[in-house]
Motif scaffolding. Structure first.
Motif, PDB file in Angstrom:
ATOM      1  N   ARG A 162      43.707  46.856 122.704  1.00  0.00           N
ATOM      2  CA  ARG A 162      42.547  46.206 122.101  1.00  0.00           C
ATOM      3  C   ARG A 162      42.998  45.526 120.819  1.00  0.00           C
ATOM      4  NH1 ARG A 162      40.361  51.752 119.759  1.00  0.00           N
ATOM      5  NH2 ARG A 162      40.890  51.466 117.564  1.00  0.00           N
ATOM      6  N   THR A 163      42.110  44.732 120.229  1.00  0.00           N
ATOM      7  CA  THR A 163      42.371  44.094 118.949  1.00  0.00           C
ATOM      8  C   THR A 163      41.324  44.575 117.945  1.00  0.00           C
ATOM      9  OG1 THR A 163      43.352  42.148 119.966  1.00  0.00           O
ATOM     10  CG2 THR A 163      42.557  41.902 117.713  1.00  0.00           C
ATOM     11  N   ASP A 164      41.787  45.067 116.800  1.00  0.00           N
ATOM     12  CA  ASP A 164      40.896  45.547 115.744  1.00  0.00           C
ATOM     13  C   ASP A 164      40.782  44.500 114.646  1.00  0.00           C
ATOM     14  OD1 ASP A 164      40.436  48.116 116.840  1.00  0.00           O
ATOM     15  OD2 ASP A 164      42.365  48.812 116.082  1.00  0.00           O
ATOM     16  N   ALA A 165      39.562  44.160 114.272  1.00  0.00           N
ATOM     17  CA  ALA A 165      39.351  43.294 113.110  1.00  0.00           C
ATOM     18  C   ALA A 165      39.419  44.142 111.841  1.00  0.00           C
ATOM     19  CB  ALA A 165      37.994  42.616 113.204  1.00  0.00           C
ATOM     20  N   LEU A 166      39.900  43.539 110.750  1.00  0.00           N
ATOM     21  CA  LEU A 166      39.847  44.211 109.453  1.00  0.00           C
ATOM     22  C   LEU A 166      38.514  43.887 108.790  1.00  0.00           C
ATOM     23  CD1 LEU A 166      43.405  43.816 107.866  1.00  0.00           C
ATOM     24  CD2 LEU A 166      42.555  45.501 109.477  1.00  0.00           C
ATOM     25  N   VAL A 167      37.951  44.871 108.114  1.00  0.00           N
ATOM     26  CA  VAL A 167      36.685  44.679 107.400  1.00  0.00           C
ATOM     27  C   VAL A 167      36.868  45.147 105.960  1.00  0.00           C
ATOM     28  CG1 VAL A 167      35.247  44.947 109.452  1.00  0.00           C
ATOM     29  CG2 VAL A 167      35.846  46.968 108.097  1.00  0.00           C
ATOM     30  N   PHE A 168      36.026  44.631 105.076  1.00  0.00           N
ATOM     31  CA  PHE A 168      36.020  45.109 103.701  1.00  0.00           C
ATOM     32  C   PHE A 168      35.286  46.447 103.649  1.00  0.00           C
ATOM     33  CE2 PHE A 168      36.777  40.601 102.738  1.00  0.00           C
ATOM     34  CZ  PHE A 168      37.796  40.721 101.799  1.00  0.00           C
ATOM     35  N   VAL A 169      35.886  47.418 102.974  1.00  0.00           N
ATOM     36  CA  VAL A 169      35.275  48.731 102.778  1.00  0.00           C
ATOM     37  C   VAL A 169      35.029  48.887 101.286  1.00  0.00           C
ATOM     38  CG1 VAL A 169      35.479  51.198 103.243  1.00  0.00           C
ATOM     39  CG2 VAL A 169      36.637  49.561 104.730  1.00  0.00           C
ATOM     40  N   THR A 181      28.650  38.774 104.591  1.00  0.00           N
ATOM     41  CA  THR A 181      30.105  38.754 104.749  1.00  0.00           C
ATOM     42  C   THR A 181      30.715  38.606 103.364  1.00  0.00           C
ATOM     43  OG1 THR A 181      30.161  36.347 105.025  1.00  0.00           O
ATOM     44  CG2 THR A 181      29.979  37.686 107.032  1.00  0.00           C
ATOM     45  N   ILE A 182      32.010  38.870 103.255  1.00  0.00           N
ATOM     46  CA  ILE A 182      32.699  38.779 101.964  1.00  0.00           C
ATOM     47  C   ILE A 182      33.918  37.876 102.113  1.00  0.00           C
ATOM     48  CG2 ILE A 182      33.955  40.052 100.174  1.00  0.00           C
ATOM     49  CD1 ILE A 182      32.221  42.474 100.811  1.00  0.00           C
ATOM     50  N   ARG A 237      35.368  52.990  92.734  1.00  0.00           N
ATOM     51  CA  ARG A 237      34.539  51.810  93.024  1.00  0.00           C
ATOM     52  C   ARG A 237      35.407  50.607  93.372  1.00  0.00           C
ATOM     53  NH1 ARG A 237      29.601  52.022  92.723  1.00  0.00           N
ATOM     54  NH2 ARG A 237      29.322  49.772  92.461  1.00  0.00           N
ATOM     55  N   ALA A 238      36.484  50.876  94.072  1.00  0.00           N
ATOM     56  CA  ALA A 238      37.403  49.813  94.474  1.00  0.00           C
ATOM     57  C   ALA A 238      37.011  49.279  95.852  1.00  0.00           C
ATOM     58  CB  ALA A 238      38.837  50.333  94.499  1.00  0.00           C
ATOM     59  N   VAL A 239      37.652  48.179  96.234  1.00  0.00           N
ATOM     60  CA  VAL A 239      37.432  47.518  97.520  1.00  0.00           C
ATOM     61  C   VAL A 239      38.741  47.580  98.306  1.00  0.00           C
ATOM     62  CG1 VAL A 239      36.772  45.358  98.650  1.00  0.00           C
ATOM     63  CG2 VAL A 239      35.720  45.991  96.471  1.00  0.00           C
ATOM     64  N   MET A 240      38.622  47.619  99.639  1.00  0.00           N
ATOM     65  CA  MET A 240      39.828  47.676 100.465  1.00  0.00           C
ATOM     66  C   MET A 240      39.553  47.017 101.805  1.00  0.00           C
ATOM     67  SD  MET A 240      42.169  51.023 101.308  1.00  0.00           S
ATOM     68  CE  MET A 240      43.832  50.776 101.988  1.00  0.00           C
ATOM     69  N   LEU A 241      40.601  46.518 102.452  1.00  0.00           N
ATOM     70  CA  LEU A 241      40.527  46.002 103.818  1.00  0.00           C
ATOM     71  C   LEU A 241      41.132  47.026 104.766  1.00  0.00           C
ATOM     72  CD1 LEU A 241      41.478  42.280 103.231  1.00  0.00           C
ATOM     73  CD2 LEU A 241      39.516  42.998 104.595  1.00  0.00           C
ATOM     74  N   LEU A 242      40.353  47.431 105.784  1.00  0.00           N
ATOM     75  CA  LEU A 242      40.811  48.426 106.742  1.00  0.00           C
ATOM     76  C   LEU A 242      40.325  48.052 108.142  1.00  0.00           C
ATOM     77  CD1 LEU A 242      40.047  51.729 104.783  1.00  0.00           C
ATOM     78  CD2 LEU A 242      42.313  50.860 105.362  1.00  0.00           C
ATOM     79  N   THR A 255      30.446  51.817 102.587  1.00  0.00           N
ATOM     80  CA  THR A 255      30.003  50.958 103.677  1.00  0.00           C
ATOM     81  C   THR A 255      31.052  49.893 103.977  1.00  0.00           C
ATOM     82  OG1 THR A 255      28.121  49.644 104.484  1.00  0.00           O
ATOM     83  CG2 THR A 255      28.800  49.273 102.202  1.00  0.00           C
ATOM     84  N   THR A 256      30.786  49.032 104.955  1.00  0.00           N
ATOM     85  CA  THR A 256      31.713  47.957 105.315  1.00  0.00           C
ATOM     86  C   THR A 256      30.962  46.632 105.404  1.00  0.00           C
ATOM     87  OG1 THR A 256      31.393  48.171 107.712  1.00  0.00           O
ATOM     88  CG2 THR A 256      33.078  49.565 106.700  1.00  0.00           C
ATOM     89  N   ARG A 257      31.716  45.545 105.223  1.00  0.00           N
ATOM     90  CA  ARG A 257      31.186  44.202 105.429  1.00  0.00           C
ATOM     91  C   ARG A 257      32.267  43.362 106.108  1.00  0.00           C
ATOM     92  NH1 ARG A 257      27.395  46.566 104.669  1.00  0.00           N
ATOM     93  NH2 ARG A 257      25.622  46.244 103.280  1.00  0.00           N
ATOM     94  N   PRO A 258      31.881  42.481 107.050  1.00  0.00           N
ATOM     95  CA  PRO A 258      32.874  41.631 107.713  1.00  0.00           C
ATOM     96  C   PRO A 258      33.571  40.705 106.720  1.00  0.00           C
ATOM     97  CG  PRO A 258      30.770  41.619 108.889  1.00  0.00           C
ATOM     98  CD  PRO A 258      30.518  42.280 107.567  1.00  0.00           C
ATOM     99  N   ALA A 259      34.825  40.388 107.027  1.00  0.00           N
ATOM    100  CA  ALA A 259      35.581  39.421 106.217  1.00  0.00           C
ATOM    101  C   ALA A 259      35.204  38.011 106.639  1.00  0.00           C
ATOM    102  CB  ALA A 259      37.073  39.652 106.398  1.00  0.00           C
TER     103      ALA A 259
END
Length: 296
Positions: A162-169, A181-182, A237-242, A255-259
């Protein structure tokens, strides 16, 4: 040096916190855990980790020690399992590895597929970082593994599952959590977390995505696994892509938001040694379509 010292050290390194390691993983008192780590550092003769307000960070000596500690525990467990197998009647066996977290969606269907054709099969499971899974495959310790594409694949073959998209966490009450989105530019002045060298494929995807957007970020911290990432996001209170599958692990305060833009993605593959002609492996490879559906 005893095996428990290695287990304690690995738990603290992976959780990024003495309190989390003591409570979640080891079920022991934090003062006792701290004392065991001090004893280990005295025996090694070097400081292995630095304690800070936001958790622990491994020293260069600690990072070097961690790989060998994992190998030592793996070998000890392998010795135990070998002895147990020798004491029991032979039955079909298959050693299968999972990139940590992916087994939640995959394991039930994998088990159903294998047991349907091999009812008495002994499925030996392990969960680890992708580079560690690749090494285990190359050394013949695993028959197959669900992992990322690594730079050093050697004699391994692979097939995409499968292919996983990265999202902002990010924290659920973060100012950017109100956005649908971010964009990378919107996090330019935010504290940002990077995956450590234990997840090189994720790290490359993050760097390439930010680079395409012309965003240069200096990471506030590096994190070693999903649990450590969630803890650091909530506390700093940092942001990360996972990868998007981390949604299954998040507490209410994260929570998460799409890139936005050209969304970064990562393939999840099943890998095996090219010379492996196991009928069990052939069966599993023939059903990757069903596995993709189960994972989704």
């Amino acid at each position: 040096m005893e095996l428990r010292h290695l287990r304690y050290f690995i738990a603290v390194a992976e959780e990024g916190s003495f309190s989390l390691a003591a409570g979640r993983r080891l079920h022991t008192a934090q003062p006792s855990l701290s004392r065991q780590i001090r004893d280990l550092e005295e025996e090694v003769g070097a400081r292995l980790m630095n304690r800070g307000a936001h958790g622990i960070e491994l020293t260069p000596a600690g990072k070097a020690f961690l790989d060998h500690a994992r190998t030592a525990l793996f070998e000890a467990e392998a010795a135990k399992q070998a002895a147990l197998r020798a004491a029991q009647p032979a039955r079909p066996a298959f050693a299968l590895g999972f990139l940590s977290g992916t087994e939640i969606g995959l394991l039930p269907e994998v088990t159903r597929i294998l047991r349907a054709d091999f009812p008495g099969i002994d499925i030996r499971l392990s969960s680890d970082y992708s580079p560690a899974l690749a090494k285990a495959l190359l050394r013949g310790r695993l028959d197959a593994a669900f992992m990322r594409v690594e730079e050093q694949m050697g004699d391994l073959a692979s097939k995409r599952v499968r292919t996983d998209a990265l999202v902002f966490v990010l924290p659920a009450n973060h100012r950017l959590a109100s956005h649908a989105t971010i964009a990378p530019q919107e996090i330019a002045n935010e504290p940002f977390l990077f995956p450590s060298s234990t997840a090189p494929a994720v790290r490359r995807a993050v760097v390439e995505y930010l680079g395409r957007a012309g965003v240069e970020l200096k990471p506030k911290h590096e994190v070693h696994n999903v649990v450590h990432a969630i803890s650091m996001i909530a506390s700093t209170r940092a942001v990360m892509l996972l990868p998007a599958y981390v949604k299954h692990f998040l507490p209410e305060q994260v929570t998460t938001r799409p890139a936005r833009g050209e969304v970064p993605t990562l393939d999840l593959i099943i890998a095996w040694q090219k010379a492996n002609n196991s009928p069990i492996l052939k069966l599993l490879l023939s059903r990757t379509g069903k596995l993709a559906g189960a994972a989704a």
